[in-house]
Design an enzyme around this catalytic site. Sequence first.
Site, PDB file in Angstrom:
ATOM      1  N   CYS A  81      38.553  44.978   0.969  1.00 35.99           N
ATOM      2  CA  CYS A  81      38.232  45.850   2.104  1.00 35.99           C
ATOM      3  C   CYS A  81      39.256  45.701   3.232  1.00 35.99           C
ATOM      4  O   CYS A  81      40.370  46.176   3.074  1.00 35.99           O
ATOM      5  CB  CYS A  81      36.794  45.592   2.550  1.00 35.99           C
ATOM      6  SG  CYS A  81      36.124  46.989   3.442  1.00 35.99           S
ATOM      7  N   HIS A 175      33.442  44.809  -1.806  1.00 36.64           N
ATOM      8  CA  HIS A 175      33.230  43.363  -1.645  1.00 36.64           C
ATOM      9  C   HIS A 175      32.456  42.823  -2.837  1.00 36.64           C
ATOM     10  O   HIS A 175      31.226  42.840  -2.821  1.00 36.64           O
ATOM     11  CB  HIS A 175      32.350  43.088  -0.416  1.00 36.64           C
ATOM     12  CG  HIS A 175      32.921  43.535   0.876  1.00 36.64           C
ATOM     13  ND1 HIS A 175      33.633  42.694   1.698  1.00 36.64           N
ATOM     14  CD2 HIS A 175      32.864  44.715   1.526  1.00 36.64           C
ATOM     15  CE1 HIS A 175      33.992  43.338   2.783  1.00 36.64           C
ATOM     16  NE2 HIS A 175      33.536  44.567   2.702  1.00 36.64           N
ATOM     17  N   GLU A 177      32.254  39.744  -3.404  1.00 39.36           N
ATOM     18  CA  GLU A 177      31.767  38.426  -2.941  1.00 39.36           C
ATOM     19  C   GLU A 177      30.360  38.501  -2.341  1.00 39.36           C
ATOM     20  O   GLU A 177      29.754  37.481  -2.069  1.00 39.36           O
ATOM     21  CB  GLU A 177      32.756  37.802  -1.940  1.00 39.36           C
ATOM     22  CG  GLU A 177      32.772  38.390  -0.539  1.00 39.36           C
ATOM     23  CD  GLU A 177      33.548  39.703  -0.411  1.00 39.36           C
ATOM     24  OE1 GLU A 177      33.960  40.275  -1.444  1.00 39.36           O
ATOM     25  OE2 GLU A 177      33.722  40.153   0.735  1.00 39.36           O
TER      26      GLU A 177
HETATM   27  N1  LIG Z   1      34.110  45.729   5.307  1.00 37.57           N
HETATM   28  C1  LIG Z   1      35.326  45.809   5.786  1.00 37.57           C
HETATM   29  O1  LIG Z   1      36.160  44.964   5.567  1.00 37.57           O
HETATM   30  C2  LIG Z   1      35.563  46.976   6.691  1.00 37.57           C
HETATM   31  C3  LIG Z   1      37.000  47.219   6.993  1.00 37.57           C
HETATM   32  C4  LIG Z   1      37.162  47.872   8.343  1.00 37.57           C
HETATM   33  N2  LIG Z   1      36.684  49.221   8.360  1.00 37.57           N
HETATM   34  C5  LIG Z   1      38.603  47.788   8.791  1.00 37.57           C
HETATM   35  O2  LIG Z   1      39.221  48.721   9.146  1.00 37.57           O
HETATM   36  O3  LIG Z   1      39.171  46.746   8.786  1.00 37.57           O
END
Ligand SMILES: NC(=O)CC[C@H](N)C(=O)O
Length: 196
Positions: A81, A175, A177
Amino acid sequence: MTTPVIGVLALQGDVREHLIALAAADAVARPVRRPEELAEVDALVIPGGESTTMSKLAVLFGMLEPLRERVRAGMPVYGTCAGMIMLADKLLDGREDQETLGGIDMIVRRNAFGRQNESFEARIDFAGIDGGPVEGVFIRAPWVESVGASAEVLATYDGHTVAVRQGNVLATSFHPELTGDDRVHAYFVDMVRAGL
Ligand SMILES: NC(=O)CC[C@H](N)C(=O)O
């Protein structure tokens, strides 16, 4: 068999969950905040969180260049992410001053899934992982808009690329995890082991 030592970048984000998932996948896992700690690990996970904050803290902690150097030198890295965003060579919808490390020849769109859905779970078919689809949690998740010739798409969701690998660098929009399904971490640990 050598047990790899894998750091989790602990500037911000869901560090603890990755430490647990890596330990479950038979790695030695430890948090990494400083260049000296980075120098001691075989590989690194960059967690989910907020990529703009992570980028700022990386600059403040003097980690941006050491991280870039290790990625360039071929250290295995896995980003989830916000971590995927950090590994993008090019970013769309980032903040103006937002830095990425790069590592994968891909264009990532930040918050791409977030506008429709704040958060959802999905089962994802993942090339190279056996035993059926993996569970993925998407939280204001990015997607991969396009990849270069040397990057391999490992998974898609709803027509969008959500997992990519280029050599030693792996990134997922979601994710694993947070699900108790440790197969993506095991896949990464195998990648690291193969290079030891
Ligand atoms: N769950 C996440 O890691 C979200 C990422 C977040 N939207 C960002 O720009 O970093």
